[in-house]
Write an enzyme that holds these catalytic residues in place. Structure first.
Site, PDB file in Angstrom:
ATOM      1  N   HIS A 148      33.185  49.143  31.657  1.00 24.49           N
ATOM      2  CA  HIS A 148      34.021  48.782  32.801  1.00 24.49           C
ATOM      3  C   HIS A 148      35.156  49.783  33.021  1.00 24.49           C
ATOM      4  O   HIS A 148      36.092  49.489  33.769  1.00 24.49           O
ATOM      5  CB  HIS A 148      34.630  47.385  32.603  1.00 24.49           C
ATOM      6  CG  HIS A 148      33.629  46.288  32.498  1.00 24.49           C
ATOM      7  ND1 HIS A 148      32.913  46.050  31.360  1.00 24.49           N
ATOM      8  CD2 HIS A 148      33.212  45.362  33.408  1.00 24.49           C
ATOM      9  CE1 HIS A 148      32.106  45.021  31.551  1.00 24.49           C
ATOM     10  NE2 HIS A 148      32.257  44.600  32.790  1.00 24.49           N
TER      11      HIS A 148
ATOM     12  N   GLU B  16      23.033  45.175  41.578  1.00 25.46           N
ATOM     13  CA  GLU B  16      23.585  46.273  42.379  1.00 25.46           C
ATOM     14  C   GLU B  16      22.499  47.066  43.105  1.00 25.46           C
ATOM     15  O   GLU B  16      22.768  47.645  44.170  1.00 25.46           O
ATOM     16  CB  GLU B  16      24.411  47.203  41.485  1.00 25.46           C
ATOM     17  CG  GLU B  16      25.708  46.585  40.983  1.00 25.46           C
ATOM     18  CD  GLU B  16      25.496  45.652  39.789  1.00 25.46           C
ATOM     19  OE1 GLU B  16      24.397  45.701  39.181  1.00 25.46           O
ATOM     20  OE2 GLU B  16      26.417  44.881  39.463  1.00 25.46           O
TER      21      GLU B  16
END
Length: 328
Positions: A127, A58
């Site tokens: 998550h 990322e």
């Protein structure tokens, strides 16, 4: 109007905006596979030059977005889960949010970051964050939390056309919901809250994913003689403070419902706005329904105990809507 699923409306917005502008590109984690369905068909429609899978890094993805936008592309980035934003935060917080200011307006950064957020699906702590408060604090990006298919499509199209970085956060629990979406070109201005239900006794101010629990709570409250107004904020940056205060002026009471952790939540900011600009209208303290200051558990029963629900909202609203007060 056409009935569409939330994810389908997002997919349609992406197709339309990429067809509209050949300088619009999409990249991110598994955009070709379309794990959530929101990027389905885009690779086939626009080819690998404009739609690209990236490595699971990322920091690189966020840096690529800044560089590509500065070079003249209109960038759509898919981070998959919003927790993954954390690992790209250097480029996000120090470049994406600041370069327009630091270059005296010489650089526009038309970047839209897509990410799925929130709990309720047993996706475990790494998550399941609702991390919009972190993004709200950056001071250079828009933070969008649409709760309906129509808003998802209209706000995404508006965000992509903006020259300002935006985080378009998709609630994990809303992907399959259906709703009416206007036919043809549909753009939803940012920073405008929506009155979903009119009421007289208490304002239930809903942030993103909490809309269904809030609507269910309003039905339960009605059975108890409490007429609840529902306000969907739609976006957090920009925030429609006028609509929030106007709702509280009508009802005199407020419960802010936010899936983020309680400390420094969006609910905290909204409560502060009400205290600052609507204090004279209040008949009771502002209540917040949020997640405890902890990570989201994996086990379904433990997650359910933490995740805000309609009963939590009913209890909060009932505590400030005693029978004698709502009849006044």
């Amino acid at each position: 109007m056409t009935r569409k699923r939330y994810t389908q409306a997002i997919n349609e917005a992406l197709h339309e905006e990429m067809a509209r502008d050949p300088k619009t590109i999409l990249f991110g984690e598994d955009v070709a596979l379309a794990v959530f369905g929101d990027t389905r068909g885009l690779l086939a429609a626009f080819g690998p030059e404009r739609v690209r899978n990236t490595p699971i890094c990322e920091a690189t993805i966020a840096g690529m977005a800044v560089g590509a936008a500065a070079a003249g592309y209109r960038v759509i980035v898919h981070m998959l889960f919003s927790n993954f934003i954390y690992t790209g935060f250097d480029a996000i917080a120090n470049q994406m949010a600041k370069l327009r200011l630091m270059t005296g307006g010489q650089i526009d950064l038309p970047i839209t970051v897509l990410a799925v957020y929130g709990g309720g699906a047993s996706q475990a702590a790494q998550h399941s964050d609702s991390n919009h408060p972190v993004l709200m604090n950056l001071g250079g990006v828009d933070v969008l939390v649409p709760a309906t298919p129509a808003d998802a499509k209209g706000m995404l199209k508006t965000a992509i056309r903006n020259n300002r970085p935006s985080f378009f956060l998709q609630a994990s629990g809303l992907g399959a919901i259906n709703g009416d979406v206007p036919d043809g070109e549909h753009l939803q201005p940012l920073g405008r809250a929506a009155v979903v239900r009119e009421g007289r006794h208490v304002s239930l101010i809903s942030v993103g994913s909490m809309i269904r629990a809030t609507q269910n709570a309003a039905k339960q409250l009605e059975k108890n003689g409490i007429d609840a107004e529902i306000l969907d904020v739609r976006s957090l940056i920009p925030l429609d403070e006028d609509a929030i205060v106007a709702s509280v002026v009508r009802t005199g009471r407020a419960v802010v419902v936010d899936e983020a952790r309680d400390s420094c939540s969006a609910a905290s900011q909204i409560a502060a706005v009400i205290a600052d600009k609507g204090f004279s209208a209040l008949r009771a303290p502002v209540k917040r329904v949020t997640v405890d200051n902890m990570s989201m558990p994996y086990a379904p029963n433990a997650e359910a105990a933490v995740f805000p629900n309609a009963d939590d909202i009913v209890r909060a609203a009932s505590s400030i809507c005693q029978p004698e007060s709502v009849q006044a």
